[in-house]
Design an enzyme around this catalytic site. Structure first.
Site, mmCIF file in Angstrom:
data_model
loop_
_atom_site.group_PDB
_atom_site.id
_atom_site.type_symbol
_atom_site.label_atom_id
_atom_site.label_comp_id
_atom_site.label_asym_id
_atom_site.label_seq_id
_atom_site.Cartn_x
_atom_site.Cartn_y
_atom_site.Cartn_z
ATOM 1 N N GLY A 163 0.802 -1.310 0.052
ATOM 2 C CA GLY A 163 -0.090 0.043 -0.024
ATOM 3 C C GLY A 163 0.916 1.273 0.144
ATOM 4 O O GLY A 163 0.518 2.257 -0.482
ATOM 5 N N HIS B 107 -3.553 3.316 10.149
ATOM 6 C CA HIS B 107 -4.274 1.899 9.405
ATOM 7 C C HIS B 107 -5.680 1.795 9.567
ATOM 8 O O HIS B 107 -5.846 0.717 10.218
ATOM 9 C CB HIS B 107 -3.346 0.877 9.692
ATOM 10 C CG HIS B 107 -1.885 0.800 8.864
ATOM 11 N ND1 HIS B 107 -1.803 0.675 7.610
ATOM 12 C CD2 HIS B 107 -0.564 0.998 9.522
ATOM 13 C CE1 HIS B 107 -0.533 0.593 7.360
ATOM 14 N NE2 HIS B 107 0.233 0.975 8.475
#
Length: 504
Positions: free
Chosen positions: A93, A144
């Site tokens: 990511g 996150h």
């Protein structure tokens, strides 16, 4: 005899030169010249096929509808649309997030300064961001943040301030998430429609009408698990993660720690696997599912088997209804699908790295099986995601090929019509200027007209790409009365669904 043949050859050469001059008049730009060059050049290799050979061997397992495969977002970067990136740990990511802020062709590119992690990604002419991610707004909903946190936090954060670049305080985040949970709280465990497509669509909009398009990246569960272990071994903890669900973070009894001290550095793989509270287990399912459906982190709400099934189905549903998701193992296909989904092009192609820290870890078959067992939900989700991803890729590529074929056919018809129009206009002008000579030259004009008509197919083929033998066979089978329907892209979707049924 030789003199006649020379005259005939000279006439053909003159006719060919005349046709080339007319073609340059009809299509003077460089586009037609490039098309003529492509007709004689060898076909370019498929850059997406060179990435891997899975598409050639791929056989679909799941039966997805046309709506599941067709992903086309009318993303209005100048309006109120917002891309929200759900960043799962160790899925690549970070690399994809940098592509979003540094590698997209935009009217107003993101402003990235040296030495700063975050970039300013404003809409053209506005001081509002079009991207909600780590490298644009920071961890505005917590480190996150998962699907449960983002869908509650993002609308409140964006509605609370026009510019979402400023990260709210930790206490303010708790207030935002608690207020959002109260708004949608009825009885989270007795609401069977909480994860339906209509409910998901409702959570993709804010009170002031902003549209949120959620995206994410997934990775092979075993590789992701080993990569997280190596990251934790180097001292990573993610202690700043909030794990807020239903308006509150989990208690220490609901989410115990796997280690004592500041971090878990130097942790052996066996110790990492032995901890039953390790959030690395089935992380992708947990972060993509609606945790309010199972009582958040309270494991006593329902039996473990039922809880796992609810989480898996919720993660599959949320993933399928997201605007876009990519796979770390298919970088070029991920780039292609993102560009086709949002109609936004990247400047440089993505790079497929087959050598990672996880690939350098040598494990035996027993450990491999144990990691797969610890991540059995992630294994099932990844199999589902990979099948959907490759079907979407094949579906989109087929639509692109059919659209290109339709445009070539239209261009050939256009060139043929312009050529005939120009040719007959020149003939009529010649007849009006020399009426006394027209009667004696009528046979020659008829011969030239026949030769011109015989030359038209060759010229039209040289003006575009030469159709493959398969295209020729398809064009011969078509009914002349159906020529107008060849451009209908919906036919391609039915062809693809039919081909999927044949594969089964």
């Amino acid at each position: 005899m030789d003199e006649k043949s020379n005259k005939l050859l000279l006439a053909l050469v003159m006719l060919f030169l005349f046709a080339v001059i007319v073609l340059q008049y009809v299509c003077p730009g460089t586009e037609c010249q490039l098309l003529r060059l492509q007709a004689f050049s060898s076909p370019m290799p498929d850059p997406y096929r060179s990435e891997d050979e899975s598409s050639a061997r791929f056989v679909p397992r799941y039966n997805f509808s046309r709506g599941d495969l067709l992903r086309k977002v009318d993303f209005d970067i100048k309006g109120d649309d917002l891309i929200v990136f759900l960043h799962i740990q160790k899925t690549g990511g970070t690399t994809f997030g940098r592509h979003l802020v540094r590698n997209i062709q935009l009217e107003q590119p993101c402003e990235c300064r040296v030495g700063q992690k975050k970039c300013t990604c404003h809409r053209p002419g506005k001081r509002e961001t079009w991207l909600f991610s780590r490298f644009s707004t920071g961890w505005s909903c917590g480190l996150h943040a998962d699907w449960t946190e983002l869908t509650s936090c993002v609308p409140a954060v964006v509605d609370g301030k026009r510019d979402a670049r400023l990260r709210p305080s930790r206490w303010r985040l708790f207030q935002i998430l608690d207020a959002a949970s109260k708004d949608r709280r009825g009885s989270p465990n007795t609401n069977p429609g909480a994860n339906s497509p209509s409910s998901t669509k409702a959570r993709n909009t804010s009170k002031n009408g902003k549209n949120f398009h959620y995206i994410t990246i997934l990775r092979d569960p075993v590789s992701r698990y080993l990569s997280e272990w190596r990251h934790v071994q180097r001292g990573a903890t993610w202690k700043a993660s909030l794990h807020v669900c239903d308006g509150r973070p989990p208690t220490s009894e609901e989410l115990p720690s796997c280690y004592t001290g500041d971090d878990w550095s130097g942790c052996p793989l066996k110790e990492f696997m032995d901890c039953p509270y390790n959030l690395a287990n089935n992380r992708q399912v947990r972060m993509l599912s609606d945790l309010t459906l199972v009582g958040c982190y309270n494991l006593s709400v329902m039996p473990e088997k039922e809880r796992n099934q609810v989480l898996l189905e919720s993660a599959k549903s949320n993933l399928k209804h997201m605007a876009f998701f990519g796979l770390t193992e298919f970088q070029r296909k991920t780039q292609y699908l993102f560009e086709k989904t949002f109609n936004m092009n990247f400047i440089s192609p993505f790079t497929q790295y087959n050598t990672t820290r996880a690939s350098s870890v040598e494990i035996n078959e027993e450990i491999q099986k144990r990691i797969e067992g610890l991540n059995f939900l992630d294994m099932e989700l990844y199999s589902y995601a990979k099948d959907l991803f490759l079907q979407r890729y094949q579906f989109t590529r087929q639509k692109q090929h059919q659209e290109a074929r339709r445009k070539r056919q239209e261009q050939r018809k256009f060139l043929k019509g312009r050529f005939l129009q120009t040719h007959f206009q020149s003939q009529s002008q010649g007849q009006s200027q020399n009426p006394s000579q027209n009667q004696s030259q009528t046979p020659n004009l008829n011969a030239n007209q026949n030769a011109t008509q015989n030359l038209i197919p060759k010229l039209t083929q040289s003006s575009g790409q030469n159709p493959s033998p398969k295209e020729n066979r398809e064009s011969q089978k078509q009914d002349p009365g159906q020529e107008q329907s060849n451009g209908d892209t919906s036919n391609g979707t039915h062809d693809y669904i039919g081909s999927v049924e044949k594969w089964r």
